[in-house]
Scaffold this active site. Structure first.
Site, PDB file in Angstrom:
ATOM      1  N   SER A 103       4.867  -5.283   8.954  1.00  0.00           N
ATOM      2  CA  SER A 103       3.592  -5.781   8.432  1.00  0.00           C
ATOM      3  C   SER A 103       3.672  -7.262   8.067  1.00  0.00           C
ATOM      4  O   SER A 103       2.785  -8.050   8.411  1.00  0.00           O
ATOM      5  CB  SER A 103       3.166  -4.961   7.210  1.00  0.00           C
ATOM      6  OG  SER A 103       2.859  -3.628   7.585  1.00  0.00           O
ATOM      7  N   ASP A 151       8.137  -3.580   4.098  1.00  0.00           N
ATOM      8  CA  ASP A 151       7.705  -3.352   5.483  1.00  0.00           C
ATOM      9  C   ASP A 151       7.749  -4.663   6.266  1.00  0.00           C
ATOM     10  O   ASP A 151       6.817  -5.476   6.212  1.00  0.00           O
ATOM     11  CB  ASP A 151       6.286  -2.766   5.472  1.00  0.00           C
ATOM     12  CG  ASP A 151       5.810  -2.364   6.859  1.00  0.00           C
ATOM     13  OD1 ASP A 151       6.519  -2.637   7.845  1.00  0.00           O
ATOM     14  OD2 ASP A 151       4.717  -1.773   6.952  1.00  0.00           O
ATOM     15  N   ARG A 188       5.549   3.946   6.648  1.00  0.00           N
ATOM     16  CA  ARG A 188       4.348   3.298   6.124  1.00  0.00           C
ATOM     17  C   ARG A 188       3.744   4.149   5.013  1.00  0.00           C
ATOM     18  O   ARG A 188       2.746   4.840   5.188  1.00  0.00           O
ATOM     19  CB  ARG A 188       3.361   3.046   7.258  1.00  0.00           C
ATOM     20  CG  ARG A 188       3.867   1.955   8.191  1.00  0.00           C
ATOM     21  CD  ARG A 188       2.828   1.471   9.166  1.00  0.00           C
ATOM     22  NE  ARG A 188       3.228   0.215   9.758  1.00  0.00           N
ATOM     23  CZ  ARG A 188       2.523  -0.450  10.667  1.00  0.00           C
ATOM     24  NH1 ARG A 188       1.354   0.030  11.068  1.00  0.00           N
ATOM     25  NH2 ARG A 188       2.962  -1.589  11.166  1.00  0.00           N
ATOM     26  N   TYR A 193      -0.568   4.141  13.944  1.00  0.00           N
ATOM     27  CA  TYR A 193      -0.679   3.617  15.302  1.00  0.00           C
ATOM     28  C   TYR A 193      -1.694   4.437  16.093  1.00  0.00           C
ATOM     29  O   TYR A 193      -2.094   5.535  15.702  1.00  0.00           O
ATOM     30  CB  TYR A 193       0.677   3.657  16.008  1.00  0.00           C
ATOM     31  CG  TYR A 193       1.717   2.785  15.366  1.00  0.00           C
ATOM     32  CD1 TYR A 193       1.708   1.408  15.546  1.00  0.00           C
ATOM     33  CD2 TYR A 193       2.704   3.339  14.548  1.00  0.00           C
ATOM     34  CE1 TYR A 193       2.659   0.603  14.945  1.00  0.00           C
ATOM     35  CE2 TYR A 193       3.660   2.536  13.944  1.00  0.00           C
ATOM     36  CZ  TYR A 193       3.639   1.175  14.154  1.00  0.00           C
ATOM     37  OH  TYR A 193       4.574   0.380  13.560  1.00  0.00           O
ATOM     38  N   GLN A 250       5.585  -0.407   1.065  1.00  0.00           N
ATOM     39  CA  GLN A 250       4.808  -1.550   1.543  1.00  0.00           C
ATOM     40  C   GLN A 250       5.512  -2.874   1.300  1.00  0.00           C
ATOM     41  O   GLN A 250       5.475  -3.784   2.132  1.00  0.00           O
ATOM     42  CB  GLN A 250       3.426  -1.560   0.874  1.00  0.00           C
ATOM     43  CG  GLN A 250       2.488  -0.505   1.409  1.00  0.00           C
ATOM     44  CD  GLN A 250       1.123  -0.559   0.737  1.00  0.00           C
ATOM     45  OE1 GLN A 250       0.936  -1.264  -0.249  1.00  0.00           O
ATOM     46  NE2 GLN A 250       0.176   0.195   1.268  1.00  0.00           N
TER      47      GLN A 250
END
Length: 489
Positions: A132, A129, A121, A227, A126
């Protein structure tokens, strides 16, 4: 460079790893694309659409044959990849945790398995990903599923017949899925509240118009990689007390707490469900890992005292057309980092942080640090066998010197078979002088066999006298001259 796109065989999986849009862009990178027949039907993409974009359609065996890259959504059986090039890249959501046997099988088959769940991440990653992009859709779909089962209106309505109060929605977990669930519920007119164990999530929740609640006993539980860390027992008790008091007033609850590779934490107990009004709905987005709700059952809707608990494990696949569009773009962005655009060929930088983070198997071994214990032990190659003419003869072991017998303990005398012959011919008169007179007299009265034993004893005594380590050196010059050098055989 050949790229194969597989049709998903898992029940309920409607997504596909490439769309006509991404196929055209992959061809622009110099790839030839073969789509397994029917791969896009679940996402409303026909084989004709793929062919119009420049792809070839064929059976799986045709698609995989000599493929350099194999794209999938879910982990395929290793046997179905037979025919791919040695070291071919398998790229997809391989879900390795709990399926270590399959990962070892990929390594044994020479497949380079790349799990897109491990994309770091970071800003650069991005666009690739998949967690996501798919979690975002899962959060949206969770609210849609809940609204369909709620059987009441979501927004506040003021009519001539009276006012309809808005639904109350409580979202547990303000990650990607949770934030999208909050935004969707707000668009539908619900009154939304949310909680998270990470203090930084509060600002994001409030920016979407929801109320953020958090127990004072829990300051912050942020972990690595975006997380949350695991809560202590005290923190768990405080969080459970907060939830129990709040959940009883809610119409819809959506739970999203999940850490990859770990069982989902239990956030909602049966006692909490008992306090909810009949007709309420709970959607558990962590059902695939055991669920955040005590009564969740994977891929089922459970009803408990009028409260329905939804345990769908693949919510993104329930809107497959949109999910496939985003997923295929994620894979395209990743593949672009593996290709030399000038040469239009694979040029993988194995030291790239994206590659190092995602590669599970390579060159017949499991290489990802999270699965280091699965790496097979290296097998030593057999030693080459030389020609017999080149093999030197084995050295003949030499007998130990006679002095070794003298060093043995007195209580464990060697047998006659272990005694080496004396190195020199010691004169009998010297041996006789070294023996006890009474022993000689006794030996003389015995039969011939026993006399031979007596003679060997005499030789033993002579060797002891001549050994410089077993007895003081004698001054007799003749004994030193006749002695053999130590170590001779």
């Amino acid at each position: 460079m050949k790229i194969a796109v597989l049709r998903e065989a898992l029940t309920g999986e409607s997504r596909v790893a490439a769309t006509p849009e991404t196929v055209a862009k992959l061809i622009g990178l110099g790839a030839g694309i073969t789509i397994e027949a029917g791969a896009g039907l679940g996402s409303r993409i026909s084989d004709t659409d793929y062919a119009a974009a420049g792809a070839t359609i064929g059976a799986r065996s045709q698609a995989v044959e000599n493929a350099d890259i194999i794209l999938c959504v879910r982990r395929p059986p290793v046997a179905s990849l037979a025919g791919a090039k040695p070291g071919a890249l398998l790229i997809g959501a391989l879900d390795p945790f709990g399926h270590e046997t399959d990962i070892v099988a990929f390594a044994a088959a020479g497949i380079t398995a790349i799990s897109m769940e491990f994309v770091p991440r970071i800003t650069r990653a991005q666009v690739m990903d998949i967690l996501s992009s798919q979690a975002n859709l899962a959060g949206y779909q969770a609210v849609i599923e809940a609204a369909a089962l709620f059987e009441r209106a979501m927004p506040m309505m003021m009519t001539a017949a009276g006012t309809v109060r808005p639904a109350k929605v409580f979202v547990m977990g303000a990650g990607v899925a949770g934030l999208q669930a909050i935004a969707t519920a707000r668009r539908l007119g619900a009154v939304v509240s949310a909680t998270d164990v990470r203090a930084a999530a509060g600002e994001q929740v409030e920016s979407l118009g929801a109320k953020f609640i958090m127990t004072d006993a829990l300051k912050d539980a942020s972990g690595t990689g975006g997380y949350a860390r695991e809560l202590t027992l005290t923190e768990q008790a405080a969080q459970a007390e907060l939830v129990a008091g709040h959940i009883a007033k809610q119409d819809i609850v959506i739970t999203t707490a999940l850490i990859p590779g770990r069982p989902a934490p239990k956030l909602v107990t049966a006692a909490m469900l008992d306090a909810m009004a009949p007709g309420s709905v709970v959607v558990d987005l962590a059902a695939e890992r055991g669920g955040n709700v005590e009564l969740t059952r994977a891929d089922e809707i459970v009803e408990h005292k009028g409260v329905r608990i939804v345990g769908y494990t693949n919510l993104a696949s329930r809107i497959p057309t949109t999910a496939s569009q985003l997923y295929a773009r994620n894979l395209l962005a990743f593949i672009e980092t593996l290709v030399d655009k000038a040469q239009k060929s694979l040029a993988i930088n194995w030291d790239d942080e994206l590659v190092k983070a995602t590669v599970l198997t390579r060159d017949g071994a499991v290489v990802h640090p999270s699965f280091a214990t699965l790496a097979p032990a290296p097998v030593a190659a057999p030693a080459p066998v030389a020609d017999e003419a080149q093999v030197p003869p084995k050295p003949v072991p030499r007998r130990p010197p006679a002095r070794k017998i003298a060093e043995m303990p007195a209580e464990m005398p060697p047998s006659a078979a272990d005694v080496a012959p004396p190195a020199v011919d010691v004169p009998r008169r010297r041996a006789a002088k070294s023996l006890d007179p009474s022993a000689i007299a006794s030996a003389a009265s015995q039969p011939a066999a026993k006399k031979a034993v007596a003679r060997k004893a005499a030789a033993k005594s002579a060797a002891t006298l001549d050994d410089p380590l077993a007895a003081p050196a004698r001054k007799t010059p003749a004994a030193r001259k006749n002695a053999a050098p130590e170590g001779d055989s």
